[in-house]
Structure formats: structure tokens, C-alpha cells
Design a protein around this motif. Structure first.
Motif, PDB file in Angstrom:
ATOM      1  N   LYS A 251     -58.772   0.897  51.059  1.00 16.45           N
ATOM      2  CA  LYS A 251     -57.649   1.827  50.958  1.00 16.45           C
ATOM      3  C   LYS A 251     -56.565   1.216  50.088  1.00 16.45           C
ATOM      4  CE  LYS A 251     -53.715   3.744  52.314  1.00 16.45           C
ATOM      5  NZ  LYS A 251     -53.907   5.065  51.845  1.00 16.45           N
ATOM      6  N   THR A 276     -52.859   6.486  48.763  1.00 13.46           N
ATOM      7  CA  THR A 276     -51.566   7.170  48.916  1.00 13.46           C
ATOM      8  C   THR A 276     -50.624   6.636  47.853  1.00 13.46           C
ATOM      9  OG1 THR A 276     -51.208   5.611  50.726  1.00 13.46           O
ATOM     10  CG2 THR A 276     -51.369   7.900  51.327  1.00 13.46           C
ATOM     11  N   GLY A 484     -49.272  11.860  50.315  1.00 13.21           N
ATOM     12  CA  GLY A 484     -49.425  11.038  51.518  1.00 13.21           C
ATOM     13  C   GLY A 484     -48.053  10.835  52.128  1.00 13.21           C
ATOM     14  N   PRO A 494     -53.154   8.021  56.621  1.00 13.48           N
ATOM     15  CA  PRO A 494     -53.720   7.303  55.475  1.00 13.48           C
ATOM     16  C   PRO A 494     -54.538   6.073  55.871  1.00 13.48           C
ATOM     17  CG  PRO A 494     -51.390   7.776  55.120  1.00 13.48           C
ATOM     18  CD  PRO A 494     -51.695   8.138  56.533  1.00 13.48           C
TER      19      PRO A 494
END
Ligand code: NAP
Ligand code: MG
Length: 499
Positions: A251, A276, A484, A494
Motif C-alpha cells: 500500500k 491514497t 482517500g 485505506p
């Protein structure tokens, strides 16, 4: 005097004060730097230890108010980032994902408490490295950073209640990249929800403000977190890019400029990494004829001069309804003369130093463009310190929607004032920007506030106030301000997959 109404008396006092150079004279009240114990050299925080960079490179980090070097900081290479990501992966598989959520929460609560315990030292360090007034790092940045850890610690063992009927699962390793305007607070916004959701992290602070993130690394160490759960690597854009492009990162969370955000979005496309982006803004403050004008003027001042305008959601465009435009502009021009610009460590300072030479050049260039395009500047009359990076608070009138200063993000203490006649025109003008981060609406009528707020394409809309933050409230953008949300229940999303 006795026969005058209070408001008239206040005006008279203000007028007299302006004759005396515009400022009440206070004795200087500088905060001592004694609680801050700087190291000469800071290493990378990987796998629970401070380690020298494999790159062998260090760079100086300065105090932007004095240009003094505070310390040397490591510049992490791709190899260093790889070591950090490996350590985060190992910590994730070995301990963190398996740990009982209520145990995870205990660690995060401990970090929150330790930030509180060291709040004074962290505030002073934030101000020394970033240039923001001590009043702000002391009253906003550091307490809010602790509040974010407290808030998300509370969610760690309640994730299934946050998303009923779903099965929330952690993602793995989060790569997090943050800017220089709220260094410790942005680190908290990133790290707290990631850990609460069971992920491990590799975080890169901005090149100009690495010191409080490195102190946070020390707190993580003192809080006895399993090694590798939090890794902090310092460096430049290339270090950030190495995190984004690392195949073992699951991520990516980025806060910074729209320009870099677009590069990251392209780099992540098709990799399956969750992303994000919290990017720039050109937020509008809208003042209606029926607003409480003095409160609104304070709100505008807070919206744009707070933190030298180094705020992504700064109210940098002001739209005033024509009936009160003259009054608002006069009051604004008077009010900026009372702003104290100077030593960020002085507790009376309102406006501190610009974060870097590069940022000062950008502000100077855009202000020149404003003047060249015929906009009229009104500036705080103040003597700026000789050393360091400074810009006098500036209000521009005679601004057209097409002027660069009404379109581009300045990220400095510069306000563009425009006018409108009808609510429809205000909404249309406010939305006429590629950004959509925040907005403020000032009116005496609650129904009008809600109606306008619903029409504004901005992630946050404040009513009769500005720049209010709370960990329970989500923050984020529309359009080129990113996507996000950080903060609140939404800020957990997220960092989870909902099976
Ligand atoms: P920036 O240049 O975009 O940098 C942000 C971070 O990304 C820094 O750590 C930077 O490292 C790193 N970076 C630079 N190039 C990179 C690349 N190619 N790949 C990966 N990482 C890279 O922004 P900034 O000048 O520090 O901050 C100001 C901007 O941030 C403004 O536009 C502001 O609106 C935005 N901002 C938005 C929010 C929000 O919540 N929406 C909050 C704060 C700031 P270096 O420091 O070494 O360049
Ligand atoms: Mg940069």
C-alpha cells in the motif's frame, strides 16, 4: 470616549494602535531550546535499530529561521529502502499480523502517551526544523499527533464493528511519504491507522523536516514495538520513489504536491498496490453579507496566515459578497498590520519562517506574477529578519479569476480577494479550480451554510470557522486534491481489505 458605542471605541483603539506601528509591544518571550538534545548525525531507523545508510551519504538539515545546520541526516538509497521493506515484511509475517488486536492497541496507546510526555521537546524541535511558530507546534501539531495515536489505538480491536458484516484484513507493508508542513502530525496520520489495522510501515519524511520523525523512531524504540513494525528512512525524492516502486510494498500513502502525486499514480498503476493521495489545494473562503464580519476576518487570517500559509487546505482564495467587500478588505488590511512576523520560537509570534529557500522562491515568483497581472498587493509592514527565509503576509485585491494567483497553489502567506453577488456565483467561482480540498462558508443563516456546503466540491467544508482538525473527522480531497480519507472510521479503509 464615554458616549461612544463599544464597536466605535474598538475602531478608535485599532486606529490609534496603527499609528504606533500597528502592533502592541510585547517583551520577547522565546521558548528555550534546552529540552532538545540534538545528535550530530542521524541514521536510518530499520528493524528497530538506528543504522548507517549503505549509501554512506548524509545531508545537512537546517533551521529555516536562522539557516543554521541542526544535524546531518542519512540519505537512503534503493538498497537501504530494500532493507527497510524487508524488515517491515518480516515483522508483519512474524509478529504484527498475528498479534491479538488488543495487544496491538497497547503499543499504539503507549506511543500516544510518550508523545504527550515529550510534547514540549517535540514542539520545540518541530519549530526549529520547520520554522512554524512555537504556539502552533505546541498547541496544534504535537497534541493532534498524540490524539491521532490515541484515537486509532481505540479502533485496533474493534475493526469488525467499524465494518459490520465484513471481514477486515490487514494489507501487509505500507509505504508512506509525507511533506514538510506538518511533519510529526502527518507521520501520525499515516502510521497510527496503518498499525491499528495490523500493517507494518516504511515512512519517509520530507527532506527539509526529518527530525521529529526520527524522534518518533526513538519513541517507537522506547515503546518496545517489535523490531521492523515501524521503519523510518530519510532522504530525497529518489528515496520516496524507491518506496513507491518496491515490489514488496502493498500500500502506498502519499501526502504532497499534485505533481508528485501524479508521478506516483502512474508508477503504481497496474501493480495491485492500494493507493491514497492527499495533494494540493486552492481552497475558498466565502463570506456572505449576513456574516459576523469580525469573526469572519479572524477566520480568514487563520485560514491563510496560519503556518505561513503552508497548509494544503489554506483558505487562499477569498470570495466576499459585494455588500460587505469594502468593509472586509479594510478590516483585513488593518488586521494584517497587527500580525507579528519573526522568531518562530517566540511565544508571541503569529507568522514564522518559510520552510525552505525553494518554497520562498516559489512564493516570490507567484507574487511577482500577481503584480505583473495588475493585482494590488497589501502587505504587513514589518522588518523581516536578515537571516533565514521570510515572506510578509500579503493580501491581493483587484484579482480576476484568470490570474495565476487565483489559480495556482502558492503555499505561502498570500491571499487573493475576489467578490461575488449571488450565492450561485460564489459556488460557481469557488468550484472553478482543478483542486477540491477544503472550503469555508460564513453566514448568519444555518440553512444557507448547509445549502452552500452541499454544493461545494471540497472534501471538508467549515461553517463559520476554519482550519479545525480532529482525529475523528475524515480529511481528504476531490479532483486534483487527491483521493482517500485520513481520520475517522473512513481513515481505516485505506489500510484494510474488506473480505
Ligand atoms: P512534494 O515535493 O510532493 O513532496 C512530498 C514528499 O514526497 C516528500 O517527502 C518528497 O521528498 C517526496 N517525493 C518527492 N518526489 C518524489 C517521487 N518522485 N516519488 C516519491 N516521493 C517523492 O511536496 P512538498 O513540497 O514536500 O509539500 C508541499 C505540497 O504538499 C503542497 O502541494 C501541498 O498542498 C501538499 N500537501 C497536501 C496535504 C494534504 O493533506 N492534501 C498535506 C500537506 C501538504 P523530498 O522532501 O525529498 O522532496
Ligand atoms: Mg520536494
Amino acid at each position: 470616549m464615554a458616549t461612544e458605542k463599544p464597536a466605535a471605541r474598538l475602531e478608535l483603539v485599532n486606529e490609534r494602535m496603527l499609528q504606533f506601528g500597528g502592533k502592541w509591544q510585547y517583551a520577547s518571550a522565546p521558548e528555550s531550546t534546552e529540552p532538545v538534545k540534538l545528535e550530530k548525525k542521524y541514521n536510518l531507523f530499520i528493524n528497530g535499530k538506528f543504522v548507517a545508510p549503505k549509501s554512506g551519504r548524509y545531508y545537512p538539515t537546517i533551521n529555516p529561521a536562522t539557516e543554521e545546520t541542526l544535524a546531518e541526516v542519512a540519505d537512503a538509497s534503493d538498497t537501504d529502502v530494500d532493507l527497510a521493506v524487508r524488515s517491515a515484511r518480516q515483522a508483519y509475517e512474524k509478529y504484527w499480523r498475528k498479534l491479538k488486536p488488543s495487544e496491538r492497541a497497547k503499543y499504539i496507546f503507549r506511543i500516544a502517551r510518550m508523545i504527550q510526555e515529550r510534547a514540549r521537546e517535540l514542539s520545540i524541535l518541530e519549530t526549529m526544523n520547520g520554522g512554524k511558530p512555537i504556539r502552533m507546534s505546541r498547541d496544534d501539531d504535537i497534541p493532534l499527533a498524540a490524539a491521532h495515536f490515541f484515537y486509532y489505538a481505540g479502533w485496533a480491536d474493534k475493526l469488525e464493528y467499524a465494518f459490520p458484516g465484513r471481514n477486515p484484513q490487514s494489507l501487509g507493508v505500507a509505504g508512506q511519504i509525507i511533506p514538510w508542513n506538518f511533519p510529526l502530525l502527518m507521520a501520525a496520520w499515516k502510521i497510527a491507522p496503518a498499525l491499528a489495522c495490523g500493517n507494518t510501515v516504511v515512512l519517509k519524511p520530507s527532506e527539509t523536516t526529518p527530525l521529529t520523525a526520527l524522534e518518533l523512531a526513538r519513541i517507537v524504540q522506547d515503546a518496545d514495538l517489535p523490531p521492523g513494525v515501524v521503519n523510518i528512512v530519510t532522504g530525497f525524492g529518489a528515496t520516496g520513489a524507491a518506496i513507491v516502486n518496491h515490489p514488496n510494498v502493498n500500500k502506498v500513502a502519499f501526502t504532497g504536491s499534485t505533481e508528485v502525486g501524479k508521478i506516483i499514480q502512474r508508477a503504481v498503476a497496474g501493480t495491485g498496490k492500494k493507493l491514497t493521495l492527499e495533494l494540493g489545494g486552492k481552497s475558498a473562503n466565502i463570506i456572505f453579507n449576513d456574516a459576523a464580519i469580525d469573526q469572519a476576518v479572524e477566520g480568514i487570517i487563520n485560514g491563510i496566515f496560519y503556518n505561513q500559509g503552508h497548509v494544503c487546505c489554506a483558505g487562499s482564495r477569498l470570495f466576499v459578497q459585494e455588500g460587505v467587500a469594502e468593509k472586509v478588505i479594510r478590516k483585513l488590511n488593518d488586521r494584517i498590520q497587527t500580525l507579528r512576523v519573526g522568531d518562530p520560537l517566540d511565544k508571541n509570534t503569529d507568522v514564522g519562517a518559510i520552510n525552505s529557500k525553494m518554497q520562498l522562491d516559489k512564493i516570490t515568483e507567484l507574487v511577482k506574477a500577481g503584480k505583473d497581472e495588475g493585482c494590488v498587493p497589501h502587505q504587513t509592514r514589518c522588518t523581516l529578519p536578515k537571516k533565514g527565509f521570510w515572506f510578509a503576509p500579503t493580501v491581493f485585491t483587484n484579482v480576476a479569476m484568470s490570474n495565476r494567483i487565483a489559480q495556482e497553489e502558492i503555499f505561502g502567506p498570500v491571499l487573493s480577494v475576489l467578490t461575488f453577488r449571488t450565492p450561485e456565483e460564489a459556488v460557481e467561482k469557488a468550484n472553478n479550480t482543478p483542486y477540491g480540498l477544503a472550503a469555508g462558508v460564513w453566514s448568519d443563516k444555518g440553512a444557507k451554510l448547509f445549502k452552500i456546503a452541499n454544493k461545494l466540491r471540497a472534501g471538508v467544508v467549515w461553517g463559520n470557522t476554519y482550519n479545525q482538525f480532529d482525529p475523528t473527522s475524515p480529511f481528504g480531497g476531490y479532483k486534483e486534491s487527491g483521493f482517500g480519507r485520513e481520520g475517522g472510521v473512513q481513515g481505516l479503509l485505506p489500510y484494510l481489505s474488506l473480505e
